[in-house]
Design an enzyme around this catalytic site. Structure first.
Site, short mmCIF file in Angstrom:
data_model
loop_
_atom_site.label_atom_id
_atom_site.label_comp_id
_atom_site.label_asym_id
_atom_site.label_seq_id
_atom_site.Cartn_x
_atom_site.Cartn_y
_atom_site.Cartn_z
N SER A 197 -19.22 -21.57 -34.68
CA SER A 197 -20.65 -21.91 -34.59
C SER A 197 -21.21 -22.46 -35.91
O SER A 197 -20.72 -22.14 -36.99
CB SER A 197 -21.46 -20.69 -34.18
N GLY A 204 -24.39 -24.15 -31.80
CA GLY A 204 -23.93 -22.88 -31.26
C GLY A 204 -23.38 -23.08 -29.86
O GLY A 204 -22.17 -23.07 -29.63
N ILE A 219 -20.92 -15.70 -38.36
CA ILE A 219 -19.50 -15.34 -38.38
C ILE A 219 -19.33 -13.82 -38.47
O ILE A 219 -19.67 -13.21 -39.49
CB ILE A 219 -18.77 -16.03 -39.55
N THR A 220 -18.81 -13.23 -37.40
CA THR A 220 -18.48 -11.81 -37.41
C THR A 220 -17.35 -11.58 -38.41
O THR A 220 -16.36 -12.31 -38.41
CB THR A 220 -18.05 -11.35 -36.02
N GLY A 255 -11.90 -14.46 -25.09
CA GLY A 255 -12.89 -13.67 -25.82
C GLY A 255 -14.02 -13.19 -24.94
O GLY A 255 -14.57 -12.10 -25.16
N GLN A 306 -35.51 12.46 -6.62
CA GLN A 306 -34.94 11.23 -6.06
C GLN A 306 -35.20 10.01 -6.95
O GLN A 306 -34.34 9.14 -7.07
CB GLN A 306 -35.51 11.00 -4.66
N GLU A 338 -20.43 -15.30 -27.81
CA GLU A 338 -19.33 -15.83 -27.00
C GLU A 338 -19.85 -16.72 -25.87
O GLU A 338 -19.28 -16.79 -24.79
CB GLU A 338 -18.46 -14.71 -26.41
N GLY A 339 -20.95 -17.42 -26.16
CA GLY A 339 -21.60 -18.26 -25.16
C GLY A 339 -22.71 -17.48 -24.48
O GLY A 339 -22.46 -16.45 -23.85
#
Length: 383
Positions: free
Chosen positions: A128, A133, A159-160, A243, A280, A364-365
């Site tokens: 990305s 993105g 960025i992870t 992913g 309920q 991831e989109g």
């Protein structure tokens, strides 16, 4: 609540038991503190790597666990039930290894995979950009050819593991062709000119460091391009299909954690001299949460079975990601509702689960992109 899992072998059952044991002992007790203080748990990945849990879906000949995706994803879900950010880290590491495993040369695999799949290294996936993105073909970060390789310049966003990873699977523009001008590279973390920006201040998954990676004339050796020049976009999309299944499993883990906590609370909390689960309005809400969680799990497992069988699964991966992450958002929100005011404060983890679930609908989109993928596939299959 123990999940009744569909597993193909005794080894798979043992993996689930091992994962649960490690996660209960090493992950769950620390999750809230690390999330509260934005602390990255690098040692957790070292522990998981030593146990062989970082590289389960890759072939044993490369140093992986040789497990089918149906098993790997359920291991991922078990981790996510205890600490979603760590599960995201496993998924991203798997995503980062996929291009080299699938498209690399034998020489590259022999040299690089032992470290990548050995449990000590942690990967990041650089696709990305701030303006690219959902549309990766619009990327501007580029690599120019030199006499002995490539020189990279630009920035990759969101960025992870940015600044924490040992290697970066990076997609860069190598020509002006919009779709055939992107290439994939393996970039070492200590490459000159590569630097991480200030970590993002996120609403959830705060212990999972996210940062922009800046490429300031970063030299990339000629033998670190993965696949052919210009093949980067198909490689990226192939990795994202896998992913998305990882994110689906993580989302189901979040939903399961929220459901478990809500059920426990509803059994103990009393109103009008009865546990609220016996009313309920609450009982039916919990029933819907359980039904949605189990349905989402079945959806990602169905897609994983197609992948394991070598069948096309891109549409099914998008369906699984869409269904599971929307389910996670709904179930975690309902868990807050079950707890009432108690669910809105940090004394209980369900407010954190709700914040974390939101991101699963985005990365991831986005889920809007998943609907686009699904609808386009439907249009093609109708002709």
């Amino acid at each position: 609540m123990n999940v009744e899992r569909e597993l193909p072998s005794d080894e798979a059952h043992q993996l689930i038991e091992l994962t649960a044991e490690i996660a209960d002992k090493e992950l769950a007790p620390r999750a809230a503190e690390f999330e509260e203080h934005d602390r990255f748990p690098r040692d957790a990945f070292t522990t998981l790597g030593a146990a062989g849990l970082l590289t389960l879906p890759f072939a044993e000949e490369y140093g992986g666990g040789g497990q089918p995706y149906t098993v790997y994803l359920q291991v991922l879900e078990e981790v996510a039930i205890r600490w979603a950010a760590v599960a995201v880290g496993i998924s991203v590491h798997t995503l980062s290894c996929h291009p080299l495993v699938t498209f690399g040369t034998e020489a590259q695999r022999a040299e690089l995979l032992p470290g990548m799949l050995g449990g000590d290294q942690l990967g990041a996936y650089c696709l990305s950009e701030t303006h690219a993105g959902s549309d990766p073909a619009a990327m501007r970060a580029f690599a120019a050819a030199t006499d002995d390789g490539w020189l990279a310049r630009g920035a990759k966003a969101w960025i992870t593991h940015g600044g924490k990873a040992d290697f970066y699977t990076t997609f860069l523009r190598t020509s002006d062709d919009r779709r055939r001008g992107i290439s994939c590279f393996h970039v070492a973390a200590d490459a000159p000119g590569l630097a991480a920006g200030v970590p993002e201040r996120k609403m959830g998954l705060r212990s999972s460091t996210t940062a922009t990676m800046n490429f300031d004339d970063v030299p990339i050796p000629a033998d670190r391009i993965i696949g052919r020049p210009g093949q980067g976009l198909p490689i990226a999309l192939s990795a994202l299909d896998a992913g998305r299944l990882g994110i689906a499993a993580i989302a189901v883990g979040l939903a399961q954690a929220a459901l478990d906590h809500a059920v426990d609370y509803a059994r103990e909390r009393e109103t009008f001299d009865r546990p609220i689960i016996d009313h309920q309005g609450i009982g039916f809400l919990l029933a819907d949460m359980a039904a949605a969680t189990e349905a989402a799990r079945a959806t990602y497992l169905a897609a994983a079975r197609r992948k394991d069988a070598g069948l096309p699964y891109s549409r099914q991966a998008s369906i699984a990601k869409l269904v599971a992450t929307d389910t996670a958002m709904r179930v975690t929100t309902d868990a807050v509702q079950v707890l009432g005011g108690a669910g809105y404060v940090r004394d209980h983890p369900v407010e954190r689960y709700m914040r974390e679930a939101k991101l699963t609908q985005i990365f991831e989109g986005t889920n809007q992109i998943q609907r686009l993928v699904i609808s386009r596939d439907l249009a093609r299959s109708a002709t």
